[in-house]
Design a protein around this motif. Structure first.
Motif: not given
Length: 514
Positions: A471-500
């Motif tokens: 279940a944990a891996f399946l749930g991780t897949s679901i969260v990743a699919k939603i988070s990384f396909n939402d360009a306007q969301g703030k659900n992950f740290v991009s490389k530019s965010d990290y550099e800043e």
């Protein structure tokens, strides 16, 4: 921010004792392609200044470890007894991981084995980095200089902000990931069932973690752990099997008797085989019902949706064989069915097992059964763990009163045991009745009146035969699919965010950490 191709997304589930990973998210969510033990090995020569420990040196307060309740707390037993060896001189590349470690141990080399995640925290950062590095670059064959993969890492709940920031730093600076996000494992496990509220019971090898989740987030100060797990069940059944003549004849043949240590090792290995091969069920209301007689008519569509093709074929084959059997053979078959006998092939031995194998899970619900075992003889009464039902009741009791009726509607049992042994959730449900309202005349709007067991939906075809343990891996897949396909969301740290902003960006970009 930019969105990412699903095929480039890297998923890593970090548990106490196992790491699962996979590259790419398909339309039909796939099971992990990598699964290794969450341990490292260090050759003695490489770790001359290492020190041994079975507890975590960092005793910082963790979620659920403090309470003013006078009873023995389930959460007081979070620390692991799995070995840990710290080294002040070892580098990341000094550690053996996965197949390298297995080969070194099989060759009889002098290896110090450590489990850096076993406490539900991170015992050693160098060891943790060694495991993640092995998964990303060795097993998944990603090149550091061409790493275009965003990473979704699921990890134990309750890590401090400093720990979250250090993890973020490792993945950007050491692994050169394109983007990074963290999600806590209990959240992914409940998401996988299609629920936003519930209580996750994650049965591990030596610990069981209980985490109430409400409206998509873990309830603060409610998660707890108890020192009961698969290992206790194995020791208990191994002791019961000593009264089985067929088992003991194989464990210590009359022509070549073994010493007590060798017999115990044989019994434990046999028990591991028995439950891993699905020969155990929970003898309670949670027992899986037999398939009804088909009367010559089979609803093919229903069978395919439920994923029961194999069971239906086996039932039909058994029915035909029974019809052709002689009266004596049919009588013997009924006798075997009544005695619930099964024969397994183990290490060139044909071993007959009876109903005692179904008592495997009893210690989870009644830990007092363990106190008479030789391995528990020296444990004092203050170290007696709480049962699963008491731990779950305690954790849910730490939540707000108006949340409990929703949490009780999502009882979810997961972990490796849930993949092999069916019905644990329902067996636990029947033992939790003292924690909800028994008299319907006394109910009010917030008083919970029932408990509902949930599981992974059947429409996740890849997970159908695997049970609820992934279940944990399946749930991780679901969260990743939603988070990384939402360009306007703030659900992950991009490389530019990290550099800043540096590592602290992970706190701002992961809503669960705020």
């Amino acid at each position: 921010m930019t969105s990412f191709r699903d095929s480039s997304i890297l998923l890593i589930e970090t548990g106490r004792t196992v790491i699962r990973a996979g590259l790419g998210i398909q339309e039909l969510l796939k099971t992990p392609t990598v699964e290794i033990s969450a341990c490292v090995g260090l050759r003695q020569a490489a770790g001359e200044s290492s020190s041994s420990s079975t507890t975590n040196g960092n005793q910082a307060s963790r979620t659920g470890e403090a309470s003013d309740c006078g009873r023995p707390l389930a959460s007081a037993t979070r620390l692991s007894s799995l070995p840990f060896h710290a080294s002040t001189t070892a580098k990341v590349n000094d550690y053996l991981v996965g197949a390298q470690l297995d080969e070194a141990l099989e060759a009889g080399q002098d290896i110090l084995v450590s489990w850096p995640f076993a406490d539900g925290d991170i015992r050693d950062w160098t060891q943790a980095e060694a495991i993640w590095k092995h998964v990303i670059f060795n097993r998944l064959q990603i090149k550091r200089t061409q790493n275009e993969s965003p990473v979704m890492l699921s990890i134990a709940p309750g890590l401090s902000r400093a720990s979250q920031e250090r993890i973020c730093q490792i993945f950007f600076e050491r692994f050169n990931v394109a983007s990074f996000a963290i999600v806590e494992r209990p959240m992914t496990q409940i998401y996988a069932t299609g629920q936003l509220s519930g209580v996750v019971v994650d049965i591990g090898y030596e610990k069981t973690d209980v985490s109430p989740v409400f409206d998509g987030f873990i309830v603060q100060n409610a998660p707890s752990s108890t020192s009961l797990g698969i290992g206790d069940c194995e020791k208990y059944l191994a002791n019961l099997l000593r009264s089985n003549q067929s088992v003991m004849a194989a464990a210590s043949p009359s022509d070549s008797p073994r010493n007590p240590e060798a017999i115990q090792a044989f019994l434990l290995d046999l028990v591991k085989y028995i439950w891993a091969e699905g020969h155990v069920r929970v003898p309670s209301d949670g027992q899986i019902a037999e398939l009804p007689e088909d009367e010559g008519i089979t609803d093919i569509a229903a069978v395919l949706v439920a994923g029961k093709e194999k069971a239906v074929i086996e039932a039909g084959t058994k029915k035909k064989a029974t019809a052709k059997a002689t009266a004596a053979e049919q009588a013997r078959a009924k006798e075997i069915e009544a005695l619930d006998l099964t024969t397994v092939q183990f290490r060139d031995h044909s071993i007959t097992l009876g109903k005692e194998r179904h008592r495997f899970c009893e210690p989870l619900f009644d830990p007092s059964l363990l106190y008479s075992l030789p391995q528990r003889a020296e444990i004092g009464p203050e170290d007696h763990p709480l049962s699963l039902q008491d731990t779950v009741g305690f954790s849910v009791g730490q939540t707000n009163v108006d949340q409990r009726q929703y949490i009780w509607q999502g009882l979810f049992v997961t972990g490796d045991l849930a993949s092999r042994v069916k019905g644990i959730g329902t067996a636990l449900q029947s033992r939790l009745s003292p924690f909800i309202l028994g008299n319907p005349d006394q109910h009010n709007e917030v008083q919970p009146r029932s408990i509902r067991v949930v599981s992974l939906p059947d429409y996740f075809a890849e997970y159908r035969e695997k049970g609820d343990g992934l279940a944990a891996f399946l749930g991780t897949s679901i969260v990743a699919k939603i988070s990384f396909n939402d360009a306007q969301g703030k659900n992950f740290v991009s490389k530019s965010d990290y550099e800043e902003k540096g590592p602290r960006a992970i706190i701002e970009m992961s809503s669960a950490l705020l």
